[in-house]
Each structure stands twice: as structure tokens, then as C-alpha cells.
Design a protein around this motif. Sequence first.
Motif, short mmCIF file in Angstrom:
data_model
loop_
_atom_site.label_atom_id
_atom_site.label_comp_id
_atom_site.label_asym_id
_atom_site.label_seq_id
_atom_site.Cartn_x
_atom_site.Cartn_y
_atom_site.Cartn_z
N UNK A 1 0.94 -1.09 -0.02
CA UNK A 1 0.10 -0.08 0.06
C UNK A 1 0.85 1.30 -0.02
N UNK A 2 0.20 2.49 -0.34
CA UNK A 2 1.02 3.53 -0.06
C UNK A 2 0.95 3.90 1.48
N UNK A 3 1.94 4.82 1.77
CA UNK A 3 1.91 5.19 2.91
C UNK A 3 3.55 5.43 3.42
N UNK A 4 3.72 5.75 4.69
CA UNK A 4 5.20 5.98 5.17
C UNK A 4 5.63 4.43 5.36
N UNK A 5 7.14 4.45 5.44
CA UNK A 5 7.78 3.22 5.71
C UNK A 5 7.35 2.67 7.08
N UNK A 6 7.49 1.37 7.34
CA UNK A 6 7.21 0.55 8.44
C UNK A 6 8.46 0.46 9.32
N UNK A 7 8.45 0.64 10.77
CA UNK A 7 9.78 0.45 11.34
C UNK A 7 9.19 -0.39 12.45
N UNK A 8 10.09 -1.59 12.58
CA UNK A 8 9.80 -2.60 13.77
C UNK A 8 11.00 -2.45 14.79
N UNK A 9 10.70 -2.29 15.80
CA UNK A 9 11.53 -2.44 17.14
C UNK A 9 11.21 -3.18 17.96
N UNK A 10 12.25 -3.97 18.89
CA UNK A 10 11.83 -4.62 19.83
C UNK A 10 11.21 -5.90 19.73
N UNK A 11 11.23 -6.70 18.78
CA UNK A 11 10.70 -7.95 18.75
C UNK A 11 11.27 -9.02 18.02
#
Length: 193
Positions: free
Chosen positions: A116-126
Motif C-alpha cells: 500500500x501507499x504510506x510511510x515506511x514501516x519501522x519494527x523495534x523490539x521483537x
Amino acid sequence: MRKLKIIEHISLDGVIQHSDDGDGFPYSDWTAPYRSPAGRDAVLAAHGEHFDLLLGRRTYDSWSGFWPKAPSSPMADRLNAATKFIATHHPESLEWGPSQGLGPDIAADIRRLKSQDGPDLVLSGSSTLTSTLLEQGLVDEVLLIVYPVLLGTGKRFFAEGTPARAFELISSEAMATGNMLNTYKVAGPVQAG
């Protein structure tokens, strides 16, 4: 198409755990002695001006107890404004918003989000999500903020059984406090020989 970036604070021996999760972890807040304004600014820049968060339930619960009450700052404001996509069995209990629970097929949901369009995804802590997303080929970039400590115990960045992957170093920046910010992109299978 959105990118998925993993950002983790990590010890030299691969520990990403920062607090006692009821498992007797003895080194809560071990990154504190290495924090600096320059490091904060570099991590903020790595997140970007606008991003959405991908979080496991434990990280979400921990962060939701802190960030909504934190004084206004560029990091607090960006984290609070981000849409949070949470791996959880109880999406009805997500109060720190905007937030949305992921369905039982997390990889399919993340694939859909990335398309989808949208901002990048950031994953932390898992570490659990990290391994799953690497296995499914959904990670585009990894930023490891490496601290000059060995902890010997705690949750590791890569869970046992994470598939082998090669990474290409994109950038590396040393902080005056001794930690390193290393950014990698996923390069594909490991080449042996």
C-alpha cells in the motif's frame, strides 16, 4: 510501496532485551550510559520524518505506558503520531493509537501493508517478529545500534532457527560514546565457499 526497516539497540552478543519481562533479566536500561544528543539525532533521522510502527504486543504494552505520557519531543511526537500495527490476539485492548491489530497471518498482513501507499514501516523490539519477517523475505533494511557491552543473557535479536541471510553494509557511524550505528540491506542467501 512501503519499505520495512528494523531498528534495534543491541549488545555485542546480540541481546536486545532492555527490561525485566518477568524472566529475571538483570540489566534493565543498559543502553543509558551510551546515550548522547548525537546518537538521539541519528536514530531520529533513521526513523524518518513520517513512519508507521510494527510492534509485538510486549513492546506495544511497554511503549504505550511511556510514550503517550512523555514530554513533547521530536521522537515522542513522531512515535505518538505513527499508526501502530500490532501483532496481538487482543486488538480490542489497543488504547495507544492510532493502532490496528494484525490478523492471524502476520506475514500476509505485512505483505499487504507493504504493498500500500504510506510511510515506511519501522519494527523495534521483537525478536519473534524479526525472525518471521526475515524468513518471509519482508525486511528491506536493518539498523543495528551496537553497544560495547556483553550481557551474556537476555532475548536475542535473531531467534534460534532464523534462516541464514547475507546483509550488505550501507552505512556505519561511530558515536563518541562508543556505540555504532550500522545500517544494512538484505542481500539474499549466504554464499559459502
